[in-house]
Write an enzyme that holds these catalytic residues in place. Structure first.
Site, PDB file in Angstrom:
ATOM      1  CD  GLU A 188      -7.066  -8.120  -0.773  1.00 18.14           C
ATOM      2  OE1 GLU A 188      -6.009  -8.313  -0.136  1.00 18.14           O
ATOM      3  OE2 GLU A 188      -7.302  -6.990  -1.251  1.00 18.14           O
ATOM      4  CE  LYS A 211      -3.593  -2.756   2.126  1.00 16.27           C
ATOM      5  NZ  LYS A 211      -4.793  -2.665   2.914  1.00 16.27           N
ATOM      6  CB  SER A 214      -7.010 -10.055   8.932  1.00 16.68           C
ATOM      7  OG  SER A 214      -7.742  -8.547   8.969  1.00 16.68           O
TER       8      SER A 214
HETATM    9  P1  PGA Z   1      -4.572  -6.678   5.336  1.00 20.04           P
HETATM   10  O1  PGA Z   1      -4.607  -5.929   3.986  1.00 20.04           O
HETATM   11  O2  PGA Z   1      -3.604  -7.914   5.335  1.00 20.04           O
HETATM   12  O3  PGA Z   1      -3.674  -5.446   6.125  1.00 20.04           O
HETATM   13  O4  PGA Z   1      -5.735  -6.772   5.985  1.00 20.04           O
HETATM   14  C1  PGA Z   1      -4.805  -6.984   2.963  1.00 20.04           C
HETATM   15  C2  PGA Z   1      -5.035  -6.131   1.334  1.00 20.04           C
HETATM   16  O5  PGA Z   1      -5.861  -4.890   1.481  1.00 20.04           O
HETATM   17  O6  PGA Z   1      -4.541  -6.602   0.620  1.00 20.04           O
END
Ligand code: PGA
Length: 259
Positions: free
Chosen positions: A176, A21, A221
């Site tokens: 997701e 991200k 997560s």
């Molecule tokens: P997270 O994000 O593992 O922090 O929940 C996953 C993603 O948004 O690809």
């Protein structure tokens, strides 16, 4: 909990993708170097590691990982190859910087940047045009889930975001659930079974024979303490990890579930 592995688990090479991200400056390249070194020692087994850092780190990360077992990808691309699109990056530019893949249709892009299924499909087509694998994200919101809409939403997203001419190796599909991203929540085993069976059938209707070659991965997560459980789902061919992918040690703890 289902922990047995079956033929599907071993048939497709697991894809373990890191979505950084909007995190990471050049100092974070040391995490990528650490992953590269761990993979060279065999820590990833037969899994494929794909790190998707911010645009600014793609080129140095690709240089660091040249001829290693770690692949580098982008988190988004524009659908056009070039032109007057201030601030945008094309799939061809990602490829030129050393990327081999790109995430498209992440829920944060859909929600915060107004990306529609049609936009996502155009981006996935741009990725194919540039020779990048597209990791296409789908997933329902909490409200859609509570309304019993999960399969309808995912079905529509697959039908309208996955290019019908995709080759099986040219895309991966990431489920997701929006409510699972960054929340510590994950779907139940029964939900996983239902969703992954549904996704495989829906892809088969769209891509016929190619559908069997598409990796269906899970994101939301994923952490070291639930990685073995997720790796144990025979229908799930890998993970897309956000927060827990930023530190090499934590991501490697997830990777070790696939050895
Ligand atoms: P997270 O994000 O593992 O922090 O929940 C996953 C993603 O948004 O690809």
């Amino acid at each position: 909990m289902l922990l047995k592995r079956n033929a599907i688990m071993t048939r497709l090479r697991p894809l373990l993708a890191a979505n950084w991200k909007m995190n990471g400056t050049r100092a974070a390249l040391s995490e990528i170097a650490a992953l590269r070194d761990a993979v060279a020692l065999g820590r990833a087994g037969r899994a494929e590691l794909l790190i998707c850092p911010p645009f600014t780190l793609i080129h140095p990360a690709a240089d660091l990982c040249a001829a290693s077992g770690v692949a580098i990808g982008g988190q988004d691309c524009q659908e056009q190859p070039s032109g007057a699109f201030t601030g945008d990056i094309s799939a061809e530019m990602l490829k030129d910087a050393g990327a081999v893949a790109v995430i498209v249709g992440h829920s944060e892009r859909r929600r915060l940047h107004g990306e529609t299924d049609a936009t996502v499909r155009a981006k996935a087509e741009a990725a194919a045009r540039a020779g990048l694998m597209a990791v296409i994200c789908v997933g329902e919101t909490r409200a859609e889930r509570d309304g019993g809409e999960t399969l309808r939403v995912i079905g529509r997203q697959i039908d309208e975001s996955v290019p019908p001419k995709s080759s099986g190796g040219g895309i991966a599909l990431a489920y997701e659930p929006v409510w699972a991203i960054g929340t510590g929540l994950t779907p139940s085993p029964a939900d996983m079974e239902e969703v992954y069976g549904f996704m495989r059938r829906r892809l088969a209707a769209l891509l016929s024979g190619e559908a069997d070659k598409v990796r269906l991965i899970y994101g939301g997560s994923v952490k070291p303490d639930n990685a073995a459980e997720i790796a144990g789902f025979p229908q799930v061919d890998g993970v897309l990890v956000g927060g827990a992918s930023l530190k090499a040690d934590e991501f490697l703890a997830i990777v070790s579930a696939y050895r």
